[in-house]
Design a protein around this motif. Structure first.
Motif, PDB file in Angstrom:
ATOM      1  N   LYS A 127      25.179  -1.439  24.779  1.00 27.76           N
ATOM      2  CA  LYS A 127      25.942  -2.478  25.458  1.00 27.76           C
ATOM      3  C   LYS A 127      25.370  -2.702  26.840  1.00 27.76           C
ATOM      4  O   LYS A 127      24.834  -1.792  27.461  1.00 27.76           O
ATOM      5  CB  LYS A 127      27.414  -2.085  25.552  1.00 27.76           C
ATOM      6  CG  LYS A 127      28.105  -2.047  24.212  1.00 27.76           C
ATOM      7  CD  LYS A 127      29.583  -1.843  24.333  1.00 27.76           C
ATOM      8  CE  LYS A 127      30.238  -1.822  22.965  1.00 27.76           C
ATOM      9  NZ  LYS A 127      31.667  -1.576  23.061  1.00 27.76           N
ATOM     10  N   HIS A 169      29.712   4.216  13.488  1.00 22.70           N
ATOM     11  CA  HIS A 169      30.741   3.216  13.218  1.00 22.70           C
ATOM     12  C   HIS A 169      30.224   2.030  12.435  1.00 22.70           C
ATOM     13  O   HIS A 169      31.006   1.268  11.908  1.00 22.70           O
ATOM     14  CB  HIS A 169      31.335   2.715  14.534  1.00 22.70           C
ATOM     15  CG  HIS A 169      32.042   3.785  15.282  1.00 22.70           C
ATOM     16  ND1 HIS A 169      33.284   4.238  14.923  1.00 22.70           N
ATOM     17  CD2 HIS A 169      31.696   4.510  16.371  1.00 22.70           C
ATOM     18  CE1 HIS A 169      33.666   5.189  15.762  1.00 22.70           C
ATOM     19  NE2 HIS A 169      32.706   5.380  16.645  1.00 22.70           N
ATOM     20  N   ASP A 212      29.106  -3.665  12.308  1.00 19.50           N
ATOM     21  CA  ASP A 212      30.226  -4.578  12.535  1.00 19.50           C
ATOM     22  C   ASP A 212      31.050  -4.149  13.732  1.00 19.50           C
ATOM     23  O   ASP A 212      31.440  -4.973  14.559  1.00 19.50           O
ATOM     24  CB  ASP A 212      31.108  -4.666  11.292  1.00 19.50           C
ATOM     25  CG  ASP A 212      30.402  -5.365  10.144  1.00 19.50           C
ATOM     26  OD1 ASP A 212      29.486  -6.168  10.413  1.00 19.50           O
ATOM     27  OD2 ASP A 212      30.755  -5.106   8.990  1.00 19.50           O
ATOM     28  N   SER A 213      31.321  -2.882  13.843  1.00 19.53           N
ATOM     29  CA  SER A 213      32.082  -2.360  14.974  1.00 19.53           C
ATOM     30  C   SER A 213      31.320  -2.556  16.271  1.00 19.53           C
ATOM     31  O   SER A 213      31.907  -2.911  17.298  1.00 19.53           O
ATOM     32  CB  SER A 213      32.374  -0.872  14.759  1.00 19.53           C
ATOM     33  OG  SER A 213      33.010  -0.332  15.880  1.00 19.53           O
ATOM     34  N   CYS A 214      30.037  -2.357  16.253  1.00 19.58           N
ATOM     35  CA  CYS A 214      29.197  -2.519  17.446  1.00 19.58           C
ATOM     36  C   CYS A 214      29.182  -3.977  17.892  1.00 19.58           C
ATOM     37  O   CYS A 214      29.399  -4.286  19.060  1.00 19.58           O
ATOM     38  CB  CYS A 214      27.783  -2.038  17.170  1.00 19.58           C
ATOM     39  SG  CYS A 214      26.657  -2.183  18.578  1.00 19.58           S
ATOM     40  N   ASN A 215      28.923  -4.877  16.968  1.00 21.51           N
ATOM     41  CA  ASN A 215      28.841  -6.299  17.295  1.00 21.51           C
ATOM     42  C   ASN A 215      30.184  -6.839  17.774  1.00 21.51           C
ATOM     43  O   ASN A 215      30.245  -7.644  18.691  1.00 21.51           O
ATOM     44  CB  ASN A 215      28.346  -7.103  16.092  1.00 21.51           C
ATOM     45  CG  ASN A 215      26.919  -6.789  15.737  1.00 21.51           C
ATOM     46  OD1 ASN A 215      26.151  -6.292  16.545  1.00 21.51           O
ATOM     47  ND2 ASN A 215      26.549  -7.052  14.501  1.00 21.51           N
ATOM     48  N   HIS A 216      31.252  -6.385  17.154  1.00 23.58           N
ATOM     49  CA  HIS A 216      32.593  -6.831  17.550  1.00 23.58           C
ATOM     50  C   HIS A 216      32.920  -6.374  18.971  1.00 23.58           C
ATOM     51  O   HIS A 216      33.612  -7.064  19.690  1.00 23.58           O
ATOM     52  CB  HIS A 216      33.638  -6.293  16.566  1.00 23.58           C
ATOM     53  CG  HIS A 216      35.024  -6.750  16.862  1.00 23.58           C
ATOM     54  ND1 HIS A 216      35.416  -8.062  16.695  1.00 23.58           N
ATOM     55  CD2 HIS A 216      36.103  -6.090  17.345  1.00 23.58           C
ATOM     56  CE1 HIS A 216      36.681  -8.178  17.054  1.00 23.58           C
ATOM     57  NE2 HIS A 216      37.121  -6.997  17.442  1.00 23.58           N
ATOM     58  N   GLY A 217      32.395  -5.228  19.359  1.00 21.04           N
ATOM     59  CA  GLY A 217      32.617  -4.695  20.701  1.00 21.04           C
ATOM     60  C   GLY A 217      31.657  -5.237  21.743  1.00 21.04           C
ATOM     61  O   GLY A 217      31.641  -4.777  22.880  1.00 21.04           O
ATOM     62  N   GLY A 218      30.817  -6.197  21.383  1.00 16.63           N
ATOM     63  CA  GLY A 218      29.899  -6.800  22.331  1.00 16.63           C
ATOM     64  C   GLY A 218      28.577  -6.076  22.469  1.00 16.63           C
ATOM     65  O   GLY A 218      27.849  -6.298  23.430  1.00 16.63           O
ATOM     66  N   CYS A 272      25.399   3.026  15.574  1.00 15.34           N
ATOM     67  CA  CYS A 272      25.576   2.195  14.385  1.00 15.34           C
ATOM     68  C   CYS A 272      25.351   3.073  13.155  1.00 15.34           C
ATOM     69  O   CYS A 272      26.144   3.057  12.227  1.00 15.34           O
ATOM     70  CB  CYS A 272      24.602   1.024  14.403  1.00 15.34           C
ATOM     71  SG  CYS A 272      24.938  -0.158  15.716  1.00 15.34           S
ATOM     72  N   CYS A 294      24.095   1.863  19.206  1.00 18.57           N
ATOM     73  CA  CYS A 294      24.835   0.677  19.614  1.00 18.57           C
ATOM     74  C   CYS A 294      24.741   0.611  21.127  1.00 18.57           C
ATOM     75  O   CYS A 294      25.309   1.439  21.832  1.00 18.57           O
ATOM     76  CB  CYS A 294      26.285   0.754  19.167  1.00 18.57           C
ATOM     77  SG  CYS A 294      27.270  -0.647  19.725  1.00 18.57           S
TER      78      CYS A 294
END
Length: 65
Positions: free
Chosen positions: A56, A20, A23-29, A47, A54
């Motif tokens: 969490k 993904h 950006d998708s990873c960071n946006h999802g925390g 990522c 990614c």
């Protein structure tokens, strides 16, 4: 020739499977990590599959306001 192979690899990485991007990873925390997630984290997605994960946190992060 070698640099062209490297460019091709990096272009093709996000196109595989469940990649993904950061950006998708960071946006999802989450945080993008190379290799393995650290203790207290789990693999949520990729990522850049299969190298950059990614990760969490297992416990939700709270902020005091």
């Amino acid at each position: 020739m070698g640099i062209l192979v490297l460019i091709f690899i990096f272009i093709s990485l996000p196109q595989h499977g469940d990649a993904h991007g950061p950006d998708s990873c960071n946006h999802g925390g989450g945080l993008c990590r190379v290799g393995n997630c650290v203790s207290g984290e789990y693999l949520a997605q990729y990522c850049f599959e299969p190298i950059i994960l990614c990760c969490k946190s297992l416990s939700p992060v709270t902020t005091d306001r």
